[in-house]
Design an enzyme around this catalytic site. Sequence first.
Site, short mmCIF file in Angstrom:
data_model
loop_
_atom_site.label_atom_id
_atom_site.label_comp_id
_atom_site.label_asym_id
_atom_site.label_seq_id
_atom_site.Cartn_x
_atom_site.Cartn_y
_atom_site.Cartn_z
N LEU A 40 17.78 68.37 -72.84
CA LEU A 40 17.29 69.82 -72.72
C LEU A 40 15.62 69.62 -72.41
CD1 LEU A 40 19.13 71.96 -75.38
CD2 LEU A 40 19.38 71.91 -72.75
N GLY A 44 6.56 65.61 -78.10
CA GLY A 44 5.73 64.54 -79.11
C GLY A 44 6.67 64.06 -80.11
N GLY A 46 10.21 63.86 -80.12
CA GLY A 46 11.23 63.23 -79.51
C GLY A 46 12.01 63.88 -78.47
N ASP A 161 3.36 79.29 -84.20
CA ASP A 161 3.42 78.79 -82.54
C ASP A 161 4.07 79.80 -81.84
OD1 ASP A 161 2.81 77.34 -80.60
OD2 ASP A 161 4.29 75.94 -80.98
#
Length: 627
Positions: A40, A44, A46, A161
């Site tokens: 998908l 950073g 993975g 975030d």
Amino acid sequence: MSQCLNPQCNYQNPDRMLSFCSHCGSKLKIGDRYRAIGILGQGGFGKAFMGIDEALPSQPNCVIKQFCPTDLNSAAKAAELFQQEAVRLDDLGKHPQIPTLFAHLEHDGRQYLIQEFIDGQDLLKELQGQGTFSEAKIRMLLSDLLPILQFIHDRQVIHRDIKPENIIRRRLASASGAATTGSHVLVDFGAAKFVTAGMETGTRIGSAVYIAPEQARGKAIFASDIYSLGVTCIHLLTNVSPFDLMDMDGTWIWRNFLGNTNLNPQLGRVLDRMIASSPSQRYPTAQAVLHDLQSFQSLSAPSHPSYAPQFGRSSHQKAIAKTQIVPIAPSPQPPPIAIAPRLSQFSFEMALVSVNHGIGKFINHPLQIKTISKNRLTYIESLGNFQGMAIGLEMVFIPAGKFAIGSPSDEADRSEEESPRHIVNLAPFFMSRFAITQRQWKALMDNNPAMFIGNMDRPVEMVSWEDAQSFCQKLAERTGRPYRLPSESEWEYACRAGTVTAFGFGETIAANLANYNGASPYKHAPQGISNVATTEVGSYPANAFGLHDMHGNVWEWCMDIWHDDYDLLPKDGKAWMTGGDRSCRVVRGGSWRDPAHYCRSAKRYKNVTNQGDRYTGFRIAVTLAIP
């Protein structure tokens, strides 16, 4: 296809049935259950894979997140955030607009998160594909996201975030098979932070273009999430980077980029306060933003017939679209102007549980369960036809009475939300014998929103409080009888059916009495297995009133607005419709996935009003004059 999870390989095996990668020999399934079928995305930390859960018959999709940081210098911090995301999702996944965490596993020396797959498109892709958002879409976004923020903030979590990429508009399948859009889902809790008293919130984390000034200094607060959501809104309204929506002096000039977008000045003022640079000038809570949004929405509603875009919704969804921001509920206890149909008796088996309190190691069967035959009065309400069959709804007579609502102070696993206890007096009413089934919903509403399909006599789920209201209203219009959701007091009274124990069956329950997570039993009950779905209504014994599945299977919507305790709860059994958190309504009874203590008669929980989930259904009530 079967995607290899080895970062040095990443070979996509064409044969989905393989157990090992044909290129490097790595094992392809995590925990002998989850298989990746494609990539998908990559970041950073993975990779994220589309996966399937091969342990379930339907093999549903899931998201597999692999921890494999590319920057070894920050690997320790990345590992902390990855572990943190697992903890946050486990804590917050009860909310229908936050992805559920299914598993946190290790495989071939790497860590993995397995979580719910949200079928939909993130708002950045929607912006890129469809252009700037209308005022209606921004209002819908705020009415969806603000209750989520209040939910996580109430649990001392700051997301940190929030941005268009981390908000997904859920894609739904309508009854005709066409794709429609649903609620917004907040994803990616990798940066989320748990806050304790006196604790600094740590280093700067989040996307620079959206983060609040205090968060840029490493001191995020709850209002920082409100700032990020506000900046997200002005980005979507303008399709201009937030960096360019501020002048050299740090003053927002976002209105200069609205183009032809017609924006209500009051909504503009709400957004201005959300993105105020100083926290003292910003909204302190998401609930405060929602209050202002609702206030001007209700004032301006007569001159704006519909703010919410339809997005190809079904007819009953269109009917409630205007109430998604300010729900308007019918009277919680209509006067008994309608006459009950002719009543008849039905027979049923009720269960009673007693606990053998002898010396544990000499007891093979600590619980003793006996059944008693009883009779109750009922009538059948016609819902029309489905697949050539006449579909009925069985309504059971619940006698007048009084009881102590809430839990005693010595009840195991109780919470303060179940107090203070006081006596409630109830008039007689009728309640549906079972939770509303998919077959009944389909007959009346002509669609089936449920996730657990295949047996139409399972309860309907994935229905919001507003959807349940729409069902009641349509049934009332058809029959002339004032059907409604039960009040919270009526629900607990009906669930207890004269008992004062933790459950309507006695002081505990067992796996053959209700559909719940048997791996988490209550008190003296033996440990069972974790269930994975709802069951057909009536699969378990009834309580003394002849009502089935009051414990487990699905949470059930009540009429009441959510309040944190019973301090001013009406003592006449009517729904509590003033004060409280109007964005949420009460649900009762626990579900198939919940531990046993969540299924207690006194247990109460809240769900956001305009969203449904796979754990929540409803049953209905009505007050009628007896002929």
